[in-house]
Design an enzyme around this catalytic site. Structure first.
Site, short mmCIF file in Angstrom:
data_model
loop_
_atom_site.label_atom_id
_atom_site.label_comp_id
_atom_site.label_asym_id
_atom_site.label_seq_id
_atom_site.Cartn_x
_atom_site.Cartn_y
_atom_site.Cartn_z
CD GLU A 1 -2.46 1.90 0.54
OE1 GLU A 1 -3.22 1.18 -0.12
OE2 GLU A 1 -2.36 3.14 0.36
CD GLN A 2 -0.78 5.60 -3.35
OE1 GLN A 2 0.02 5.77 -4.26
NE2 GLN A 2 -1.99 6.11 -3.40
NE ARG B 1 -14.79 4.84 1.90
CZ ARG B 1 -15.06 4.38 0.67
NH1 ARG B 1 -16.26 4.49 0.18
NH2 ARG B 1 -14.12 3.84 -0.06
CE1 TYR C 1 -24.16 4.44 4.98
CE2 TYR C 1 -25.32 5.23 3.03
CZ TYR C 1 -24.16 4.79 3.65
OH TYR C 1 -23.00 4.70 2.91
CG ASP D 1 -13.30 1.75 -7.35
OD1 ASP D 1 -14.26 0.95 -7.45
OD2 ASP D 1 -13.39 2.84 -6.76
#
Ligand SMILES: Cc1cc2nc3c(=O)[nH]c(=O)nc-3n(C[C@H](O)[C@H](O)[C@H](O)COP(=O)(O)OP(=O)(O)OC[C@H]3O[C@@H](n4cnc5c(N)ncnc54)[C@H](O)[C@@H]3O)c2cc1C
Length: 398
Positions: A34-35, A102, A209, A287
């Site tokens: 991961e960067q 998230r 939500y 993505d």
């Protein structure tokens, strides 16, 4: 190299971390690169739809998700001025879905990675494929060899370019204002429980939500934009500008905006479906492979389906079989995700149209609702197992 397949995943977002865990559960040796120097996620909510929740349940994550999330308990849909929209056609799913924060979800996934298998501060800068391995070089000078490299590096995927895809992102002409508000500040949300609320109006729609075990209300407000220059940017938004966008809308919408301390803007982009995703030993997921506009809440869910599909297809496979297995993966996933990409654009337009003809609106709504059965009722592992059987029978017949 050891006998176990060595898999390098580029990108430690939701897609990369779930794929890593799913692959390890099926016996593969996986490292995520991961960067970012530390796990990073934006302050916003995300829905884990039934098709993703089913897969996460199978690897024993439901209790952990329950501990941080809010079970989804149905929908309330209204027009911009608060008239109820009939969604009785919405099919019930047998699998409990959740809304989560998230950052909390990403932490849960990062905590699953065994020591040393999530390498932070590693930005991929070169990928070279040979006949029997992939050589990866990172901006910090590190080099790694793997049997297979999976690009889970998001909409601006570097690995996507390395495998020769140069498709351009395309703006939906929409941006999302996002924000989190303590639920206690919202009088309309007192009895909302785990329900999702959406207001539909001309050119705009407004979604709320609860996340973080019901403590915070996640707000996503979609508005038109002609800011097209930057891809997938996030920037601080102006609460007053947001309020002006929703002037005259139903009171709960205005109350929610007034209760915001801060908001940020998120550009909404996708790409036209790609013609292919894989070379012999490099492939894409999430993505990086199929960015989609968020109106079906399926971007992360499709990334999760990708990872579980790869895990089924690669379990017990030998090095030489990787290129064949990646072809099966691509065949299986490209068609489904391309359809969902297209549907997400359509439903976004539907949510932002104003219908004078109420029966026509409800007919269209019922049509969209029934499409969710195909999306949310999918079992990606079962589909992968069937595809393997089919590929085996084809090979046997010759
Ligand atoms: C407004 C909005 C709402 C949404 N709501 C939902 C929802 O409710 N449900 C849902 O399922 N989806 C939703 N989505 C979509 C979802 O957020 C994405 O589809 C999902 O996050 C994609 O995950 P990913 O892991 O593929 O990519 P990302 O989350 O983009 O992760 C990519 C990772 O790769 C890293 N990276 C990039 N380049 C490199 C490099 N060269 N080397 C190493 N690392 C690199 C990045 O730092 C990042 O950590 C929403 C999207 C938007 C915009």
């Amino acid at each position: 190299m050891s006998d176990q397949l060595q898999v390098a995943i580029i990108g430690g977002g939701i897609g990369g971390l779930t794929a890593a865990h799913a692959l390890r559960m099926r016996g593969l040796n996986v490292t995520v690169f991961e960067q970012a120097n530390e796990p990073r996620e934006i302050g916003a909510g995300i829905s884990i739809q039934p098709n993703a929740a089913l897969l996460l349940e199978r690897i024993g994550l439901t209790d952990r998700i329950k501990a941080i999330g809010t079970p989804i308990a149905g929908w309330l849909m209204r027009t911009s001025v608060g008239e109820p929209i009939d969604i009785s056609a919405l099919p019930a799913s047998g699998v409990q879905s959740f809304n989560v924060h998230r950052a909390e979800f990403l932490k849960l996934l990062a905590d699953l990675q065994p020591q040393g298998t999530l390498q932070l501060g590693h930005r991929l800068s070169q990928a070279r494929e040979t006949s029997d391995c992939v050589q990866l070089t990172f901006a910090n000078g590190a080099t790694v060899e793997a049997d297979l490299a999976i690009g889970a590096d998001g909409i601006r995927s570097f690995l996507q370019q390395q495998i020769g895809l140069k498709t351009n992102p395309s703006s939906e002409g929409i941006m999302a204002y996002r924000g989190l508000i303590p639920v206690g500040r919202l009088s309309w949300a007192k009895d909302i429980g785990g329900r999702m609320s959406m207001w539909l109006g001309k050119g705009r729609n407004f979604l709320c939500y609860p996340v973080s075990s019901g403590r915070l209300m996640n707000m996503v407000a979609f508005v038109p934009t002609n800011l097209d220059a930057e891809e997938s940017w996030t920037a601080r938004g102006d609460v007053n500008a947001l309020a002006a966008e929703y002037a005259g809308w139903h009171d709960p919408v205005q109350e929610t905006i007034a209760a915001l301390d801060t908001t940020f803007r998120w550009g909404i982009y996708d790409r036209a479906p790609s013609p292919y995703w894989s070379t012999g030993r490099m492939t894409l997921l999430g993505d990086a492979a199929h960015p989609m506009v968020p109106h079906l809440g399926q971007g992360a869910a499709q990334a999760i389906e990708d990872g579980f599909t790869l895990a089924v297809l690669l379990e017990g496979t030998g090095r030489r079989d990787i290129p064949e297995r990646l072809k099966v993966y691509e065949r299986l996933r490209l068609e489904r995700t391309s359809q969902i990409q297209t549907m997400a654009r359509y439903i976004g337009r539907f949510f932002r149209a104003e219908y004078g003809d109420v029966p026509e609106r409800d007919r269209l709504m019922a049509k969209w609702m029934s499409a969710t059965v195909w999306i949310c009722g999918h079992d990606a592992e079962k589909a992968a197992q069937q595809a393997l059987l089919l590929a085996g029978s084809e090979a046997a017949i010759g």
